[in-house]
Design a protein around this motif. Structure first.
Motif, PDB file in Angstrom:
ATOM      1  N   PRO A   1       0.785  -1.195  -0.032  1.00 20.92           N
ATOM      2  CA  PRO A   1      -0.027   0.069  -0.150  1.00 20.92           C
ATOM      3  C   PRO A   1       0.847   1.446  -0.041  1.00 20.92           C
ATOM      4  CG  PRO A   1      -0.493  -1.586   1.755  1.00 20.92           C
ATOM      5  CD  PRO A   1       0.821  -1.980   1.069  1.00 20.92           C
ATOM      6  N   ARG A   2       0.312   2.278  -0.481  1.00 19.14           N
ATOM      7  CA  ARG A   2       1.005   3.588  -0.570  1.00 19.14           C
ATOM      8  C   ARG A   2       1.236   4.156   0.802  1.00 19.14           C
ATOM      9  NH1 ARG A   2      -0.364   9.090  -3.966  1.00 19.14           N
ATOM     10  NH2 ARG A   2       1.206  10.279  -3.007  1.00 19.14           N
ATOM     11  N   TYR A   3       2.366   4.566   1.385  1.00 12.95           N
ATOM     12  CA  TYR A   3       2.490   4.853   2.618  1.00 12.95           C
ATOM     13  C   TYR A   3       2.210   6.314   2.699  1.00 12.95           C
ATOM     14  CZ  TYR A   3       4.315   6.498   7.226  1.00 12.95           C
ATOM     15  OH  TYR A   3       4.600   6.932   8.375  1.00 12.95           O
ATOM     16  N   GLU A   4       1.392   6.632   3.656  1.00  9.49           N
ATOM     17  CA  GLU A   4       0.994   8.164   4.155  1.00  9.49           C
ATOM     18  C   GLU A   4       1.051   8.128   5.579  1.00  9.49           C
ATOM     19  OE1 GLU A   4      -2.995   8.996   2.691  1.00  9.49           O
ATOM     20  OE2 GLU A   4      -2.305   8.586   0.637  1.00  9.49           O
ATOM     21  N   ARG A   5       1.919   9.135   6.197  1.00  8.39           N
ATOM     22  CA  ARG A   5       2.122   9.225   7.423  1.00  8.39           C
ATOM     23  C   ARG A   5       0.427   9.550   8.232  1.00  8.39           C
ATOM     24  NH1 ARG A   5       6.196  13.964   8.894  1.00  8.39           N
ATOM     25  NH2 ARG A   5       7.465  12.234   8.444  1.00  8.39           N
ATOM     26  N   PRO A   6       0.119   9.135   9.264  1.00  9.80           N
ATOM     27  CA  PRO A   6      -1.092   9.402  10.039  1.00  9.80           C
ATOM     28  C   PRO A   6      -0.987  10.838  10.537  1.00  9.80           C
ATOM     29  CG  PRO A   6      -0.257   6.935  10.449  1.00  9.80           C
ATOM     30  CD  PRO A   6       1.025   7.615   9.632  1.00  9.80           C
ATOM     31  N   ALA A   7      -2.160  11.243  10.472  1.00 13.71           N
ATOM     32  CA  ALA A   7      -2.293  12.534  11.193  1.00 13.71           C
ATOM     33  C   ALA A   7      -1.961  12.308  12.688  1.00 13.71           C
ATOM     34  CB  ALA A   7      -3.642  13.134  10.942  1.00 13.71           C
ATOM     35  N   ALA A   8      -1.450  13.428  13.317  1.00 15.88           N
ATOM     36  CA  ALA A   8      -1.074  13.342  14.712  1.00 15.88           C
ATOM     37  C   ALA A   8      -2.265  13.660  15.596  1.00 15.88           C
ATOM     38  CB  ALA A   8      -0.144  14.344  15.054  1.00 15.88           C
ATOM     39  N   PRO A   9      -2.501  12.610  16.345  1.00 16.67           N
ATOM     40  CA  PRO A   9      -3.775  12.700  17.266  1.00 16.67           C
ATOM     41  C   PRO A   9      -3.762  13.452  18.493  1.00 16.67           C
ATOM     42  CG  PRO A   9      -2.824  10.602  17.668  1.00 16.67           C
ATOM     43  CD  PRO A   9      -1.782  11.301  16.511  1.00 16.67           C
ATOM     44  N   VAL A  10      -3.089  14.795  18.160  1.00 16.28           N
ATOM     45  CA  VAL A  10      -2.921  15.639  19.413  1.00 16.28           C
ATOM     46  C   VAL A  10      -3.233  17.116  18.876  1.00 16.28           C
ATOM     47  CG1 VAL A  10      -1.264  14.325  20.479  1.00 16.28           C
ATOM     48  CG2 VAL A  10      -0.527  16.034  18.970  1.00 16.28           C
ATOM     49  N   ALA A  11      -3.337  17.985  19.848  1.00 14.68           N
ATOM     50  CA  ALA A  11      -3.518  19.322  19.508  1.00 14.68           C
ATOM     51  C   ALA A  11      -2.395  20.064  18.887  1.00 14.68           C
ATOM     52  CB  ALA A  11      -3.958  20.183  20.905  1.00 14.68           C
ATOM     53  N   GLU A  12      -2.816  21.035  18.189  1.00 17.32           N
ATOM     54  CA  GLU A  12      -1.804  21.827  17.325  1.00 17.32           C
ATOM     55  C   GLU A  12      -0.627  22.548  18.349  1.00 17.32           C
ATOM     56  OE1 GLU A  12      -1.272  25.231  14.032  1.00 17.32           O
ATOM     57  OE2 GLU A  12      -3.249  24.638  14.632  1.00 17.32           O
ATOM     58  N   ARG A  13      -0.956  22.794  19.364  1.00 14.69           N
ATOM     59  CA  ARG A  13      -0.055  23.468  20.134  1.00 14.69           C
ATOM     60  C   ARG A  13      -0.051  22.932  21.642  1.00 14.69           C
ATOM     61  NH1 ARG A  13       2.004  28.129  17.952  1.00 14.69           N
ATOM     62  NH2 ARG A  13       2.834  28.596  19.996  1.00 14.69           N
ATOM     63  N   PHE A  14       1.052  23.065  22.440  1.00  7.64           N
ATOM     64  CA  PHE A  14       1.078  22.559  23.619  1.00  7.64           C
ATOM     65  C   PHE A  14       0.398  23.493  24.661  1.00  7.64           C
ATOM     66  CE2 PHE A  14       5.127  20.754  21.674  1.00  7.64           C
ATOM     67  CZ  PHE A  14       4.521  19.470  21.966  1.00  7.64           C
ATOM     68  N   PRO A  15      -0.118  23.050  25.548  1.00  9.64           N
ATOM     69  CA  PRO A  15      -0.641  24.080  26.744  1.00  9.64           C
ATOM     70  C   PRO A  15       0.419  24.593  27.508  1.00  9.64           C
ATOM     71  CG  PRO A  15      -1.238  21.567  27.434  1.00  9.64           C
ATOM     72  CD  PRO A  15      -0.496  21.487  25.890  1.00  9.64           C
ATOM     73  N   LEU A  16       0.258  25.734  27.770  1.00 12.81           N
ATOM     74  CA  LEU A  16       1.220  26.564  28.602  1.00 12.81           C
ATOM     75  C   LEU A  16       2.536  26.806  27.858  1.00 12.81           C
ATOM     76  CD1 LEU A  16       0.863  24.856  32.062  1.00 12.81           C
ATOM     77  CD2 LEU A  16      -0.309  26.971  31.568  1.00 12.81           C
TER      78      LEU A  16
ATOM     79  N   ILE B   1       3.187  -5.901   3.935  1.00 11.48           N
ATOM     80  CA  ILE B   1       1.624  -6.081   3.356  1.00 11.48           C
ATOM     81  C   ILE B   1       2.236  -6.387   1.863  1.00 11.48           C
ATOM     82  CG2 ILE B   1      -0.477  -5.298   2.634  1.00 11.48           C
ATOM     83  CD1 ILE B   1      -0.590  -3.852   5.300  1.00 11.48           C
ATOM     84  N   GLY B   2       2.910  -5.644   1.345  1.00 13.78           N
ATOM     85  CA  GLY B   2       3.437  -5.962  -0.254  1.00 13.78           C
ATOM     86  C   GLY B   2       3.832  -7.429  -0.410  1.00 13.78           C
ATOM     87  N   ALA B   3       4.779  -7.879   0.612  1.00 15.89           N
ATOM     88  CA  ALA B   3       5.273  -9.107   0.426  1.00 15.89           C
ATOM     89  C   ALA B   3       4.381 -10.394   0.663  1.00 15.89           C
ATOM     90  CB  ALA B   3       6.432  -9.304   1.562  1.00 15.89           C
ATOM     91  N   ALA B   4       3.524  -9.963   1.439  1.00 13.85           N
ATOM     92  CA  ALA B   4       2.458 -10.905   1.774  1.00 13.85           C
ATOM     93  C   ALA B   4       1.258 -11.357   0.326  1.00 13.85           C
ATOM     94  CB  ALA B   4       1.444 -10.629   2.912  1.00 13.85           C
ATOM     95  N   ARG B   5       1.045  -9.945   0.025  1.00 14.46           N
ATOM     96  CA  ARG B   5       0.168 -10.020  -1.412  1.00 14.46           C
ATOM     97  C   ARG B   5       1.023 -10.810  -2.480  1.00 14.46           C
ATOM     98  NH1 ARG B   5      -2.104  -3.682  -1.117  1.00 14.46           N
ATOM     99  NH2 ARG B   5      -3.581  -3.987   0.072  1.00 14.46           N
TER     100      ARG B   5
END
Length: 461
Positions: free
Chosen positions: A26-41, A299-303
């Motif tokens: 499968p074409r690799y795509e970096r997952p989106a970061a599941p956190v807020a854009e900025r750190f608190p404080l 996954i590509g090797a298994a396919r």
């Protein structure tokens, strides 16, 4: 060279050019970061200081004793050594995987004798052989090689992660040891003060100027100071043992003197950018991403296992029916034997391997996201410490100064008979508690700055 041999070589060359032309991963795509854009404080605005990941630990820490300790740990720590050896192991494994994509050339000498109705047939051969070289038309070997290469990168990032953890651990252990020494000195001073107080209270009790309650209270505080001294001595020994383990050797006798706890807090200010920028600089996050890339390639090797597998076996050399004539001129021979294998029934093995590869990829995605979330929490915690410890430390220092003044005034009143022994002993106990709290906060502030340097990705250069 005769025509059949030319044909065989041409077929092999064409097949080699086709090898690896298809990739089923499968074409690799970096997952989106599941956190807020900025750190608190986090402070607003961009700072001109270099980011933690770009700042060498030699430039961040100013204590010469600590620099020496970190250098010793980097040279001798066994966890770091294991991480470095893991890199060599994964590199060797990647070399094995990469070698599978190329033909293996062997020199061979074979002989066979076969019984036939007309007699015994003998055949002897000598030359170069290629056995079962797989044409990687569907990218099976290529994906396995890519997965191994990603694991090499992951192991390199793992070593960096171990190093930054080691640098921060040595810094924190060094600060804890410095705080232990300061606390021991304070406890010994307090013990001497309470011994003198007990002597004076006992003298007043013997002369009828104080009650037995005052005497027993002074005695209790003295024993509490002795218990505190034993506890502080034990804690220092434990902290020294922890530092020795990190160093991988006993503490050298020629170490430079340590800075006082309050002076070691003067570490460089570290800028904090956007969460996505900061976290992707951390080695542990990059390690998790490389493991995700490896799982994606698997996954590509298994396919590819569902498609035909083409192998080539061939040889070129000499052949003769008599061993004595094998190396004479005019006995050249060659063979070329391609094979195509198409899976028809494997009881679900290939499908199971594919489902396993997909599940491992999903696990790797979750691990990558968890690494980002854990990193975000660590940075947020360190920033919370940086934002509040300074104010708490200032308040604690003012309280300690107030207790010092109170203790001095109460002692003056007590010597002039205007205050009871209980008031004096209570003032001494409160002063000792305030001094202890100040030392602990000073150490905690320095350790928080070292931790912030670590969680922002600093310490691996």
């Amino acid at each position: 060279m005769n025509t059949p041999r030319l044909t065989a070589i041409a077929i092999a060359a064409a097949a080699a050019l086709l090898a690896g032309c298809m990739n089923l991963a499968p074409r690799y795509e970096r997952p989106a970061a599941p956190v807020a854009e900025r750190f608190p404080l986090a402070p607003e605005g961009a700072a001109s200081a270099p980011a933690a990941a770009e700042l060498d630990w030699q430039a961040f820490f100013g204590d010469e004793r600590l620099k020496r300790l970190i250098a010793l740990a980097l040279a001798n720590n066994r966890d770091l050594r294991i991480a470095a050896l893991n890199i060599e192991a994964t590199r060797a494994q990647a070399a094995v995987r990469d070698a599978d994509r190329w033909p293996t050339l062997n020199a061979g000498l074979t002989g066979s004798r076969t019984s036939l109705p007309g007699g015994i047939n003998s055949t002897y051969t000598a030359g170069l052989q290629v056995t079962a070289y797989e044409l990687d038309l569907f990218g099976r070997l290529r994906n396995l090689s890519d997965a191994a290469a990603a694991q090499v990168l992951a192991s390199e990032e793992a070593r960096k992660a171990v190093q930054i953890s080691l640098v921060a651990a040595v810094a924190n252990a060094h600060v804890a040891l410095a705080a232990d020494d300061a606390l021991l000195a304070l406890t010994r001073q307090t013990l001497a003060t309470r011994e003198e107080s007990l002597r004076l209270v006992k003298l007043r009790f013997d002369n009828g100027a104080s009650s037995e309650l005052d005497w027993r209270q002074a005695e209790s505080l003295l024993e509490a100071a002795r218990a505190g001294l034993a506890m502080a001595t034990r804690q220092r020994a434990l902290d020294e043992n922890a530092l020795t383990l990190l160093l991988g050797q006993p503490l050298p006798a020629d170490l430079p003197p340590a800075l006082p706890v309050e002076a070691s807090a003067g570490l460089a200010e570290l800028p904090v950018g956007l969460a996505s920028e900061v976290l992707l600089r951390r080695p542990d996050v990059r390690q998790a991403e490389q493991q995700l890339i490896a799982a994606n390639a698997n996954i590509g090797a298994a396919r590819a296992a569902f498609f035909p597998r083409i192998t080539l076996t061939g040889s070129a050399g000499l052949a003769s029916g008599h061993l004595s004539d094998l190396f004479k001129s005019g006995h050249s021979a060659w063979s070329f034997a391609p094979a195509l294998i198409q899976p028809l029934f494997d009881a679900g093995r290939n499908q199971g391997n594919l489902e396993l590869a997909k599940a491992n990829r999903d696990i790797a995605v979750a691990q990558y996201e968890r690494a980002i979330q854990s990193s975000f929490r660590e940075v947020a915690d360190a920033l919370a410490g940086r934002a509040t410890l300074g104010e708490q430390l200032a308040a604690q220092r003012r309280q300690m100064e107030a207790e010092q003044a109170r203790s001095r005034l109460v002692e003056l009143r007590w010597r002039n008979g205007a205050a009871s022994s209980l008031e004096l002993l209570d003032a001494q106990r409160s002063l000792f508690s305030a001094q202890q709290a100040l030392l602990q906060l000073q150490a905690q502030q320095t350790q928080n700055l070292a931790t912030l340097y670590k969680v922002l990705g600093g310490g691996w250069k």
